[in-house]
Design an enzyme around this catalytic site. Structure first.
Site, PDB file in Angstrom:
ATOM      1  NE  ARG A  24      -4.072  -1.586   2.507  1.00 13.31           N
ATOM      2  CZ  ARG A  24      -4.419  -2.164   3.686  1.00 13.31           C
ATOM      3  NH1 ARG A  24      -4.027  -1.107   4.602  1.00 13.31           N
ATOM      4  NH2 ARG A  24      -5.346  -3.132   3.836  1.00 13.31           N
ATOM      5  NE  ARG A  28      -7.457   4.567   2.721  1.00 13.28           N
ATOM      6  CZ  ARG A  28      -8.242   3.984   3.608  1.00 13.28           C
ATOM      7  NH1 ARG A  28      -9.549   4.222   3.772  1.00 13.28           N
ATOM      8  NH2 ARG A  28      -7.636   2.727   4.223  1.00 13.28           N
ATOM      9  NE  ARG A  37      -9.946  10.059  -1.229  1.00 11.34           N
ATOM     10  CZ  ARG A  37      -9.606   9.956  -0.018  1.00 11.34           C
ATOM     11  NH1 ARG A  37      -9.462   8.553   0.612  1.00 11.34           N
ATOM     12  NH2 ARG A  37      -9.806  10.957   0.597  1.00 11.34           N
ATOM     13  CG  ASP A  74      -9.613  -4.649  -4.743  1.00  9.63           C
ATOM     14  OD1 ASP A  74      -9.472  -4.028  -3.528  1.00  9.63           O
ATOM     15  OD2 ASP A  74     -10.479  -5.598  -4.599  1.00  9.63           O
ATOM     16  CE1 TYR A 151     -13.022  -8.298   1.080  1.00 12.59           C
ATOM     17  CE2 TYR A 151     -11.071  -9.645   0.604  1.00 12.59           C
ATOM     18  CZ  TYR A 151     -11.645  -8.544   1.257  1.00 12.59           C
ATOM     19  OH  TYR A 151     -11.102  -7.615   1.894  1.00 12.59           O
TER      20      TYR A 151
END
Length: 347
Positions: A24, A28, A37, A74, A151
């Site tokens: 990552r 963010r 974003r 992802d 998931y």
């Protein structure tokens, strides 16, 4: 072009210092990402429009010059290609509706055709290779079968995994059928990424650490191994990394999957694992991501201790999980500069 440092390290060659990249490392905590974003609020838009995914992948490369540049994507990206649509809702995460819970649903799944299902992957990876040249290694990645199944069966993120574990105990044959289908799709997807330009690939089984050792051996390990074997049958020389969050109970089994490098979370002692593993198996990790909030002298001390233990064999420096939202960018830069300043390991 010269072979980049991280790729040489992943192959087990002698290197002048440990390579560093961070899970990552794009995301963010970076202001440039947050600004982008704001203009493109859909995660799938950011990860599936080549120009945006390329830009995001390169943001940390421009800021910190890591030794690895990983595809911004992802783990669920290939699922629509087998017949499982999903959406990612900001602040809520992935949503799969309806979840996969019946034999009929599993039987309706189809093989993954990566070029048709994920056409954006090729321009992203090929452009990243051109952009970074020999200055960094380009990494691809995929979710492992157990985590993808979790998931799909839960329908969303979970803390207790009731649905998939209940299926494992009540309908194990159904779950095995689903996992086998996903394993073939994941292997095909990773091979496609390599064909598109990925030089190293990482398999994320983020939720396998929630399994008991017995259940890991039944429902996660065989399918991790299947993926590795299928990829190695096509690309025997491409290094494969396996990461499991919360892996302390099964870390010894990870190496038996046939991967080249085991990526450790921060709950295990890397020096102890180094002594237990054969020299042929590399290690990656394993600084606690919250250490990036610590004062820089503390961060330096902890990072150097991990590096000292890890670099006694094949080794790549990383975190024990991904960079957290709110992480100070200056500390990320400090960590990259620290590792890149290291002197060669004494032989």
């Amino acid at each position: 072009m010269a072979t980049p440092l991280l790729l040489r390290a992943a192959r087990g060659e002698n290197v002048e210092r440990p390579p560093i990249w961070l899970m990552r490392q794009a995301g963010r905590y970076m202001k440039v990402y947050r600004d982008l974003r704001d203009r493109y609020p859909s995660f799938r838009q950011r990860s599936e429009i080549p120009e945006l995914a390329i830009e995001i992948s390169l943001q940390p490369f421009r800021a910190f010059a890591p030794d690895g540049v990983i595809l911004f994507s992802d783990i669920l990206t290939p699922l629509p290609g087998v017949g499982i649509p999903f959406d990612i809702v900001e602040s809520k995460g992935p949503i799969i509706d309806p979840p996969i819970r019946t034999l009929e649903q599993v039987q309706q799944l189809h093989p993954l055709e990566p070029e048709a299902a994920c056409p954006f992957i090729r321009p992203i990876l090929s452009t990243l290779r051109q952009e970074v040249g020999d200055r960094a290694t380009v990494l691809g990645f995929a979710g492992a079968p157990w985590t993808l199944a979790a998931y799909a069966i839960e329908g969303k993120s979970s803390k207790d995994y009731i649905e998939i574990k209940t299926m494992a105990y009540r309908e194990p044959d159904l779950l095995h059928k689903f996992l086998s289908h996903l394993a073939t799709a994941v292997a095909d997807y990773l091979c496609y990424q390599i064909d598109c330009g990925a030089q190293v690939v990482q398999l994320f089984d983020s939720w396998a650490g929630q399994l008991s050792r017995q259940d890991y051996d039944a429902f996660a390990f065989p399918y991790q191994k299947q993926v590795v074997q299928q990829v190695k049958a096509v690309y025997p020389d491409v290094p494969i990394i396996l990461y499991i969050n919360g892996s302390a109970a099964v870390v010894d089994r990870m190496a038996a999957t046939g991967v080249d490098i085991v990526s450790l979370d921060w709950t295990v002692d890397i020096g102890t694992i180094r002594q237990q593993f054969p020299a042929s198996v590399g290690l990656q990790g394993n600084l606690d991501p919250v250490m990036l909030f610590a004062p820089q002298p503390v961060l330096k001390e902890r990072a150097l201790a991990i590096i000292e233990a890890g670099r006694k064999g094949k080794y790549i420096f990383n975190l024990g999980h991904g960079v957290l939202q709110g992480t100070p960018e200056e500390n990320v830069g400090f960590l990259f500069d620290l590792v890149k300043s290291l002197a060669p390991c004494a032989s």
